[in-house]
Design a protein around this motif. Structure first.
Motif, short mmCIF file in Angstrom:
data_model
loop_
_atom_site.label_atom_id
_atom_site.label_comp_id
_atom_site.label_asym_id
_atom_site.label_seq_id
_atom_site.Cartn_x
_atom_site.Cartn_y
_atom_site.Cartn_z
N UNK A 11 -3.95 5.97 -38.38
CA UNK A 11 -4.78 6.93 -37.68
C UNK A 11 -5.73 7.64 -38.63
N UNK A 15 -2.38 11.06 -42.28
CA UNK A 15 -1.14 10.48 -41.76
C UNK A 15 -0.47 9.63 -42.81
N UNK A 16 -1.27 8.91 -43.59
CA UNK A 16 -0.69 8.07 -44.61
C UNK A 16 -0.35 8.85 -45.87
N UNK A 18 0.11 12.20 -46.27
CA UNK A 18 0.92 13.40 -46.18
C UNK A 18 2.40 13.11 -46.30
N UNK A 146 -2.91 11.64 -35.45
CA UNK A 146 -1.45 11.62 -35.58
C UNK A 146 -0.83 12.49 -34.50
N UNK B 79 5.14 4.90 -42.69
CA UNK B 79 4.92 6.13 -43.43
C UNK B 79 5.67 6.00 -44.73
N UNK B 80 4.98 6.12 -45.86
CA UNK B 80 5.70 5.98 -47.12
C UNK B 80 6.73 7.10 -47.29
N UNK B 393 1.25 4.77 -33.50
CA UNK B 393 0.58 5.69 -34.42
C UNK B 393 -0.79 5.16 -34.86
N UNK B 396 -5.34 5.64 -33.19
CA UNK B 396 -6.64 6.17 -33.61
C UNK B 396 -7.52 5.13 -34.28
#
Lengths: 186, 566
Positions: A11, A15-16, A18, A146, B79-80, B393, B396
């Motif tokens: 997105x 999002x990636x 944080x 997000x 998500x890492x 997710x 977007x």
């Protein structure tokens, strides 16, 4: 890696980038009910920041013939996320907002604040931001998206408004055909 | 959090997960300590314990089960640093391009940090290596600045174990792919259902004269060995399966190891040193327990299955006066020759809904490019799939040249989400002498241990290979009928979950770390079994071969132990 296709189509930057939430933090956040009262105090954002984000996110995902960021409670998501899963990024996000305020204060010669601009001026200013400060724009867009598409348990995507917009259904069990092209192949 | 493999908690209620598990005292000298419980460690634990040996598995992460997993995207490792993978805040990596550069904090190393390791969240592409993979130096020569070599084993040595992987963990697929090496048994399960991405890949590949085929996937198409078949939920890549259909070590090997009554899975246990005695033999492994207290688990032999980053890190941290450059490192090869595979990606937007967010990620593959025509002057090869990596997710998502926000974007958001896909070229990588992992001299993790430092510059051939695969990928998309094609990425990955080559297998102790039995050349009772053993990178999908190697290693080690030759 979560290979490039996912990273790229995420997105947005925030999002990636944080967060380094732990398993237990995630556990805690899921207790957050989606239906926070309109009047409930913010956990992290100031009233001013919340007002600004309300307007910005509503320009990014407007309410038109379908619901937008406002109905999806994206600002509530941002507030709650910054208090929980994105806790480590509060400073970064505050800087993003400060950069946004600084940039948009130069939009009009009289130095009017973003919220004092007309809606059309605000849209134009956001377009300039996207062109000239792409990192700031990407962060704002990223956290907005997000909030629009994350699981509703995080406080955004209220009523699954975001998912309805993109045609996603959380049924979690499907049988073929999955799409147009595999019809007749099941 | 669990960490107790007997029970977990579901909404506050304790739930029994496994039969009672045998436990050992650290002072007990067990037959084997295995470091890591992932694709390789799970196989080693199950095989060695069922062969009659006492086993303690040390796993850094917790023991989660499907009751702990969630469809919430913040859980998966899209998500890492989330629930299933290494947390880079506590365990940073550093990286640099060359020895002249200062290494900076970087998230280059991605691995599963739960019982089951990366197999818990993997995509589950289970491709056998082709026969040529094992003898490339002989067949194609050695390019400048590459350390590529033949493996000390051949495809025929591994074939029975590839078959064992398919039948013991459950792999769905269809025999007969013209580019697959010979197999002795069919797949135990038919292929997963074809998806729209698969149909489009067939369309494109057929037009280009290529040979699309059902993808071999370590996901059950039907119930098998007490586990559910895939329900096509779509929350798959980077996420843990909630119905036990993904054939991870967590749901295949680990429960059977525990059921042997001889294997303890000791969680939240972070290995920091392999201990050795005056005669140069290993005596056990010292680890940090959940309270960061150091504990020594004694053992007659040690198996490292910690992955291609953590295994060399542990060996380098285990230096002594007798092993000044790190344990098992007289060759200087520990940590060297790191390979990540390469990727080439393009995106295509189509007229109708694909809905790749349903079902497993891949349903068709194209392997015509496993071996490249000599006329191209390219070393290595790879394969293609079409996939829609989208999960909600990604709602977007945008498309180049089109609006990215506002009502104009909103009107297109559904198209971007439902009607696009990516062609993914998976490629080989060349090993080079200087691409390596070692210990960062400055940066430490939350336990005070050195961060793994990557030095990596992709081999020039691999950039050319990436460019070729990207171009070919565009042709596949166009032939499949894409309205629009975007993106231009192709080349060696500079990090990721494919952590390969750092303790290579070979017959010559001067140029390799372990022999063909996975035994360290320098230490008779130390074995290394994971992706670090790879001499070459494969054509993009390593886990199947990691597990085949592990099954073979378990047979070899069992034979040595029974012959009192450890």
């Amino acid at each position: 890696m979560q290979r490039r296709d996912f990273v790229q189509s995420m997105a947005g930057g925030l999002a990636g980038a944080l967060g380094a939430a732990s398993w237990s933090q995630l556990r805690a956040v899921s207790a957050y009910a989606a239906g926070v009262a309109e009047s409930a105090p913010y956990e992290c954002l100031t009233a001013e920041q919340a007002k600004l984000l309300d307007v910005v996110t509503a320009h990014l995902i407007p309410t038109d013939d379908t619901p937008g960021a406002r109905e999806a409670k994206v600002v509530r998501f941002i507030d709650h996320a910054l208090a929980t899963i994105f806790k480590d990024n509060q400073k970064d996000f505050a800087k993003t907002l400060a950069d946004f305020t600084e940039f948009t204060s130069h939009y009009r010669p009289d130095g009017a604040a973003f919220l004092a601009l007309t809606p059309n001026e605000q849209i134009d200013a956001l377009g300039e931001l996207e062109r000239l400060e792409p990192d700031v724009f990407r962060d704002l867009r990223g956290i907005t998206m997000t909030g629009m598409f994350a699981h509703p348990e995080h406080g955004g995507n209220f009523g699954k408004i975001g998912w309805k917009l993109i045609g996603y259904e959380d049924r979690y069990s499907w049988a073929p055909p999955f799409g147009y092209y595999d019809r007749g192949r099941e | 959090m669990s960490g107790d493999p007997h029970h977990t908690h579901h909404r506050g209620e304790p739930v029994r997960l496994l039969p009672p598990m045998r436990t050992y005292a650290p002072t007990d000298e067990v037959d084997f300590v295995i470091v890591g419980s992932g694709a390789a460690g799970g196989v080693m634990a199950r095989e060695l314990s069922r062969n009659g040996f006492s086993v303690v598995v040390l796993e850094q992460g917790p023991f989660l089960t499907e009751r702990d997993f969630s469809h919430d995207q913040f859980w998966g490792d899209l998500q890492p640093d989330k629930a299933l993978t290494n947390n880079r805040k506590d365990q940073p990596g550093t990286s640099r391009k060359t020895d002249k550069d200062d290494a900076k904090i970087s998230s280059w190393n991605n691995y599963g940090r739960v019982v089951g390791g990366g197999s818990v969240h993997f995509t589950a592409n289970y491709w056998r290596f082709p026969e040529l993979e094992f003898e490339q130096a002989t067949r194609f020569g050695v390019p400048d600045d590459s350390t590529i070599a033949d493996w000390p084993i051949r495809y025929a040595d591994l074939e029975p174990y590839y078959t064992k992987v398919e039948w013991d963990i459950g792999v769905s697929g269809l025999a007969g792919n013209p580019f697959e090496p010979p197999r002795t048994k069919p797949f135990p399960l038919p292929p997963l259902p074809i998806k729209s991405e698969g149909v489009l890949l067939e369309r494109g590949a057929n037009k280009l004269g290529m040979h699309p085929w059902p993808a071999p996937m370590a996901i059950l198409s039907h119930p098998y060995r007490g586990r559910s078949g895939c329900v096509a939920c779509g929350i798959c890549i980077g996420n843990a399966c909630e119905v036990r259909a993904k054939s991870s070590s967590l749901v295949t090997m680990i429960p059977e190891a525990v059921a042997s009554g001889r294997c303890e899975i000791r969680t939240l246990s972070y290995a920091r040193k392999v201990e050795t005695n005056a005669s140069g033999r290993v005596t056990g492994v010292t680890y940090f327990d959940k309270n960061k207290k150091e504990v020594l688990q004694r053992a007659k032999a040690v198996v490292l299955s910690a992955n291609g980053c953590e295994t060399p890190k542990l060996l380098l941290m285990s230096a002594t006066t007798a092993f000044p450059d790190g344990l098992a490192n007289s060759s200087g090869q520990v940590g060297r020759n790191i390979m990540f595979n390469g990727s080439a990606l393009r995106d295509g937007l189509f007229e109708h809904e694909i809905n790749g967010w349903k079902g497993a990620v891949v349903s068709r593959v194209v392997w015509d490019t496993y071996e490249m025509p000599a006329s191209l002057g390219l070393y290595g090869g790879g394969g293609f799939d079409f996939r829609c990596g989208y999960t909600p997710l990604n709602g977007g998502a945008t498309w180049p040249g089109e609006p990215t926000w506002g009502s104009a974007w909103k009107k297109r958001a559904r198209d971007y989400f439902t009607k696009s896909l990516s062609v993914y070229g998976h490629m080989s990588s060349l090993p080079t002498p200087n691409n390596r992992v070692d210990l960062d001299p400055k940066v430490k993790d939350a336990w005070g241990l050195p961060a793994p430092r990557l030095t990596f510059t992709g081999h020039p051939n691999d950039f050319k290979l990436g460019a070729w695969f990207g171009k070919r990928g565009e042709e596949l998309l166009t032939a499949a009928g894409a309205l629009s094609v975007a993106g231009e990425y192709g080349g060696p990955d500079g990090g990721g979950p494919h952590l390969l080559g750092t303790c290579r297998m070979g017959n010559d102790p001067r140029t390799s770390v372990v022999n063909a039995d996975h035994r360290a050349h320098d230490v008779p009772n130390l074995f290394i079994v994971d992706g670090s053993n790879f001499v070459t990178s494969g054509r993009g999908q390593p886990t199947m071969t990691i597990q085949a190697l592990a099954f073979r290693a378990a047979d070899r080690i069992t034979a040595l132990a029974k012959a009192k030759a450890l």
